[in-house]
Design a protein around this motif. Structure first.
Motif, short mmCIF file in Angstrom:
data_model
loop_
_atom_site.label_atom_id
_atom_site.label_comp_id
_atom_site.label_asym_id
_atom_site.label_seq_id
_atom_site.Cartn_x
_atom_site.Cartn_y
_atom_site.Cartn_z
N LYS A 129 0.84 -1.19 0.00
CA LYS A 129 0.00 0.00 0.00
C LYS A 129 0.87 1.24 0.00
CE LYS A 129 -4.05 1.97 2.31
NZ LYS A 129 -5.02 1.78 3.42
N LEU A 130 0.59 2.16 -0.93
CA LEU A 130 1.33 3.41 -1.04
C LEU A 130 0.46 4.56 -0.57
CD1 LEU A 130 2.92 2.95 -4.60
CD2 LEU A 130 3.90 2.32 -2.38
N THR A 131 1.08 5.52 0.12
CA THR A 131 0.35 6.66 0.66
C THR A 131 1.16 7.93 0.48
OG1 THR A 131 -0.81 5.34 2.34
CG2 THR A 131 -0.61 7.69 2.77
N LEU A 132 0.47 9.02 0.20
CA LEU A 132 1.08 10.35 0.22
C LEU A 132 0.23 11.22 1.14
CD1 LEU A 132 3.25 12.27 -0.85
CD2 LEU A 132 1.65 12.92 -2.66
N GLY A 133 0.88 11.79 2.17
CA GLY A 133 0.15 12.58 3.13
C GLY A 133 0.80 13.93 3.37
N ALA A 134 0.03 14.86 3.91
CA ALA A 134 0.53 16.19 4.26
C ALA A 134 -0.32 16.73 5.38
CB ALA A 134 0.49 17.14 3.06
N GLY A 135 0.29 17.60 6.22
CA GLY A 135 -0.50 18.13 7.31
C GLY A 135 0.24 19.15 8.15
N SER A 136 -0.47 19.66 9.14
CA SER A 136 0.05 20.66 10.08
C SER A 136 0.24 20.01 11.44
CB SER A 136 -0.94 21.83 10.19
OG SER A 136 -0.52 22.76 11.17
N TYR A 137 1.40 20.30 12.09
CA TYR A 137 1.77 19.69 13.36
C TYR A 137 2.21 20.80 14.31
CZ TYR A 137 1.93 15.61 10.27
OH TYR A 137 1.62 14.64 9.35
N GLN A 138 1.47 20.97 15.41
CA GLN A 138 1.69 22.10 16.29
C GLN A 138 2.04 21.62 17.70
OE1 GLN A 138 1.53 25.18 14.85
NE2 GLN A 138 1.09 24.06 12.96
N THR A 139 3.20 22.08 18.20
CA THR A 139 3.67 21.69 19.53
C THR A 139 3.82 22.92 20.42
OG1 THR A 139 4.94 19.88 18.51
CG2 THR A 139 5.44 20.43 20.80
N TYR A 140 3.23 22.85 21.63
CA TYR A 140 3.26 23.96 22.58
C TYR A 140 4.16 23.62 23.77
CZ TYR A 140 -0.77 25.80 20.01
OH TYR A 140 -1.60 26.28 19.03
N ASN A 141 4.46 24.62 24.56
CA ASN A 141 5.25 24.42 25.76
C ASN A 141 4.51 23.57 26.78
OD1 ASN A 141 7.73 25.73 25.31
ND2 ASN A 141 6.84 27.74 25.73
N GLU A 142 5.27 22.89 27.64
CA GLU A 142 4.70 22.12 28.73
C GLU A 142 4.27 23.05 29.86
OE1 GLU A 142 6.92 18.75 30.05
OE2 GLU A 142 8.00 18.58 28.14
N GLY A 143 3.37 22.54 30.71
CA GLY A 143 2.98 23.28 31.90
C GLY A 143 1.59 23.86 31.86
#
Length: 240
Positions: free
Chosen positions: A76-90
């Motif tokens: 199975k072949l896949t092509l993907g794209a997206g947004s990845y958002q990381t915030y500070n801990e606490g």
């Protein structure tokens, strides 16, 4: 061939760290959908939201989509794209962000049935456009699943899954992350399923989404262009 798969899987499992980086259990939540155009092509979309505490200290979310092609019953072949958002801990989505990223990734999944088990290898190359500059990353995952219960149409209602994934880059320190997952999946209908599992993530000098121990909860549903296409089975271990 069977012995080779077993040896590789054992080697990968030895990389799993028995002691978590933090005793607090976080949450890892997944919503996934697949629209099957025919027996070969499908379009998918997925969203995730994660917290370092038990539904507190939300620090990460992503949304992505793409298309897949079942070029062979075992490929199975896949092509993907997206947004990845990381915030500070606490806190919940605490600013400033650790990472604001757009990602493009091609992927191939190789599968093989051995007795009552299904083995999968997943290779993914990530082209990462981050707030800290462009990066490359390669991911390799080896997984196995076992379906059981009374057959309903073409699928059994229950499935146990286990996988281990390694993350590498082309820059020092090269090895970035190890991700281990044990998962239980229930097919609620022929086209929908829910999953619950445990995920441990060990990070090595990484500055995006932080690893810990997570309770995994997911929901997946499939939409078929024609009713006859329901012979297409829903995915096993989360592919995206």
């Amino acid at each position: 061939m069977k012995k080779i798969f077993i040896y590789i899987f054992i080697i990968q499992l030895t990389t799993f760290q028995l002691m978590a980086q933090n005793n607090q259990l976080g949450s890892w939540n997944i919503l996934n959908s697949n629209y099957h155009l025919n027996d070969t092509w499908s379009i998918w979309a997925e969203g995730q939201i994660r917290s370092l505490g038990f539904y507190s200290n939300f620090h990460y979310y992503e949304y992505k989509g793409g298309f897949s092609s079942q070029v062979h019953k075992n490929i199975k072949l896949t092509l993907g794209a997206g947004s990845y958002q990381t915030y500070n801990e606490g806190g919940n989505f605490l600013l400033p962000k650790n990472n604001d990223e757009f990602r493009l990734w091609p992927q191939i999944i190789l599968s093989q049935n051995i007795d009552k088990f299904k083995l999968e290898q997943r290779f993914r190359e990530e082209l990462r456009f981050t707030s800290n500059g462009y990066r490359n990353r390669i991911r390799y995952r080896l997984g196995a699943s076992y379906a059981f219960g009374k057959m309903k149409k073409i699928n059994k209602p229950f499935q146990v899954q286990i996988s281990n994934e390694l993350f590498f880059t082309d820059k020092e320190p090269y090895f970035e992350r190890n991700r281990f997952l044990v998962n239980f999946q229930i097919k609620t209908t022929q086209s929908s399923s829910i999953q619950i599992g445990y995920l441990h993530q060990f990070d090595y000098r990484i500055n995006d989404e932080t690893g810990r121990d997570f309770l995994v909860l997911g929901f997946s549903f499939d939409v078929f262009r024609k009713s006859s296409l329901e012979k297409v089975a829903t995915q096993g271990i989360n592919e995206n």
